[in-house]
Each structure stands twice: as structure tokens, then as C-alpha cells.
Motif scaffolding. Structure first.
Motif, mmCIF file in Angstrom:
data_model
loop_
_atom_site.group_PDB
_atom_site.id
_atom_site.type_symbol
_atom_site.label_atom_id
_atom_site.label_comp_id
_atom_site.label_asym_id
_atom_site.label_seq_id
_atom_site.Cartn_x
_atom_site.Cartn_y
_atom_site.Cartn_z
ATOM 1 N N LYS A 170 0.824 -1.214 0.000
ATOM 2 C CA LYS A 170 0.000 0.000 0.000
ATOM 3 C C LYS A 170 0.856 1.260 0.000
ATOM 4 O O LYS A 170 0.465 2.281 -0.574
ATOM 5 C CB LYS A 170 -0.963 -0.018 1.190
ATOM 6 C CG LYS A 170 -2.111 -1.007 0.990
ATOM 7 C CD LYS A 170 -3.212 -0.854 2.022
ATOM 8 C CE LYS A 170 -2.815 -1.412 3.358
ATOM 9 N NZ LYS A 170 -3.950 -1.452 4.308
ATOM 10 N N ASN A 173 1.433 2.427 -3.309
ATOM 11 C CA ASN A 173 0.187 2.742 -4.007
ATOM 12 C C ASN A 173 -0.379 1.551 -4.769
ATOM 13 O O ASN A 173 -0.970 1.703 -5.833
ATOM 14 C CB ASN A 173 0.381 3.931 -4.957
ATOM 15 C CG ASN A 173 0.385 5.242 -4.229
ATOM 16 O OD1 ASN A 173 -0.263 5.389 -3.202
ATOM 17 N ND2 ASN A 173 1.122 6.199 -4.735
ATOM 18 N N ASP A 175 -3.123 -1.235 -4.440
ATOM 19 C CA ASP A 175 -4.337 -1.461 -3.649
ATOM 20 C C ASP A 175 -4.520 -2.947 -3.368
ATOM 21 O O ASP A 175 -4.726 -3.744 -4.287
ATOM 22 C CB ASP A 175 -5.546 -0.911 -4.407
ATOM 23 C CG ASP A 175 -6.840 -1.060 -3.628
ATOM 24 O OD1 ASP A 175 -6.776 -1.343 -2.414
ATOM 25 O OD2 ASP A 175 -7.922 -0.884 -4.228
ATOM 26 N N LYS A 186 -6.930 -10.330 -3.692
ATOM 27 C CA LYS A 186 -6.459 -8.950 -3.799
ATOM 28 C C LYS A 186 -4.963 -8.861 -3.549
ATOM 29 O O LYS A 186 -4.246 -8.118 -4.238
ATOM 30 C CB LYS A 186 -7.211 -8.046 -2.819
ATOM 31 C CG LYS A 186 -8.581 -7.598 -3.295
ATOM 32 C CD LYS A 186 -9.126 -6.492 -2.402
ATOM 33 C CE LYS A 186 -10.418 -5.923 -2.962
ATOM 34 N NZ LYS A 186 -10.931 -4.803 -2.126
#
Length: 221
Positions: A170, A173, A175, A186
Motif C-alpha cells: 500500500k 500505491n 491497492d 487482492k
């Protein structure tokens, strides 16, 4: 500091609303950064803006509305780089008053500092301030100590090492959703995105030794 500057530049043009109305974006800066007592966009908000941007970028922040609170945040540096915090004095160096923003550069004649900040002309803007009014340049670190976990982690892995991996992604950047310690779809997608940042690296979503080396090199850079 690329992520921090991107966040700040995206806010360019946000400005106060004259009269009894108040720009909800400016009030949002205070609310999300946890700064109390900001109920109007006419209350000086330069520090509020810097707090919000630093918080959004996952970096240290003062949590206070006064500009000079930033003198105690981060590491003081003599050679600033774009994205470092710059603190200025107002009226006199001994006064409690000040201004704070993000350093962008110094004019060729070395008389002015270019600064991206809030409450500059009542808006988020890039402005120039006298170099001789600078009190300090401060370099911010991640709000929490960065931990780069050991491999191997992959779909189905769980625990603190996965949380550390998710937090690190994170900060780049990438996600990956909530840092819940569960290596799911994810997180796998996030690792694959990380792996695209190195030519010829196998993009398989597995956090292995080579991927760890890439992650470490990106933060060192």
C-alpha cells in the motif's frame, strides 16, 4: 515522496468559499486527519492540509493545526527534496506564527522557495516564499516502521508477515484492500502488480525471494 506529491497536486485549486458557506473539502482535511476545532474554511488551514496529505500518504503527521508543530515531526534535513515539509516563520522568527507546505524547489537567484500548500492565497496552490523565512526542512517517514517480510508467501498464507506485506504494498500505491493478514485474491493481484515493476520477473503472484529483493530495492530507492 512521489505518492505524497501526487496526492497534494490533485488538490490544486481547492479554495475557500467567501461568505457564510465553507468548502466541505477543506473541512474534510481536518476531519480525516483528526484535527479538532476546524469548523470554518476561514480558520488558517495550511497545517491542516499538510496533515491530511501526509496522513493520506501513510506518513508521519503532527495532528495539529499550527504550522510550527511540524518542527518536531520527521527528520530535519539540510538539503531538501521535493515533497519534504518546509516550515516558515511569519512576522518574526520568535513569533508563534508560521506557514507550512511541501517543498518544490528554490529559485535560481536563491531568494525564494517554491512551496505547494494549502491556504496560499486562500486555496491549494504553488507559491513562492522568501528563503530567509525558512525555519526548517523536515523529511517524513512512514507512520509506522516499515517491515519487509521474509518469503515465501502465497495464496492461503496468513499471519503478521502477510499484514507486513500488505502494508508495504500500500505504501507503493498498490491497492490490496484491508491489511487483514489473509493472502487472498487482492493480495495476489497486488504482488503481481509489484512484479511488473521489474523486467523479466515472473508474474505469478507469489511473494518469493526475488520479489522480496524487488520490494526492498523500491523502498531503498
Amino acid at each position: 515522496m512521489e505518492a505524497l506529491l501526487k496526492i497534494a497536486f490533485n488538490e490544486l485549486g481547492t479554495e475557500e468559499i467567501s461568505g457564510t458557506q465553507h468548502n466541505p473539502e477543506i473541512l474534510k482535511y481536518a476531519r480525516e486527519a483528526g484535527i479538532k476545532g476546524i469548523s470554518s474554511d476561514e480558520i488558517p488551514w495550511c497545517s491542516t492540509f499538510v496533515n491530511w496529505v501526509a496522513w493520506k500518504a501513510g506518513l508521519q503527521f503532527s495532528g495539529k493545526a499550527n504550522a510550527r508543530s511540524w518542527l518536531n515531526i520527521g527528520t530535519r534535513v539540510a538539503s531538501p527534496e521535493p515533497g519534504d515539509v518546509v516550515v516558515f516563520w511569519r512576522e518574526s522568527p520568535q513569533s508563534w506564527k508560521g506557514h507550512v507546505g511541501f517543498f518544490l524547489g528554490i529559485s535560481p537567484d536563491r531568494k525564494r522557495v517554491y512551496c505547494l500548500g494549502g491556504n496560499q492565497g486562500n486555496r491549494v496552490s504553488v507559491s513562492a516564499y522568501r528563503l530567509n523565512t525558512v525555519l526548517a526542512y523536515q523529511r517524513l517517514a512512514p507512520a509506522e516502521k516499515l517491515v519487509i517480510p521474509e518469503p515465501t508467501l502465497q495464496t492461503g498464507s496468513r499471519g503478521k508477515a502477510v499484514v507486513a506485506l500488505q502494508d508495504a504494498l500500500k505504501l507503493l500505491n498498490i491497492d490490496v484492500g484491508t491489511s487483514d493478514g489473509a493472502f487472498g485474491p487482492k493480495t495476489e493481484t497486488g504482488v503481481k502488480e509489484l512484479q511488473t515493476r521489474m523486467p523479466n520477473l515472473t508474474i505469478d503472484g507469489v511473494y518469493n525471494e526475488t520479489t522480496r529483493d524487488l520490494l526492498e530495492s523500491l523502498f531503498q530507492a
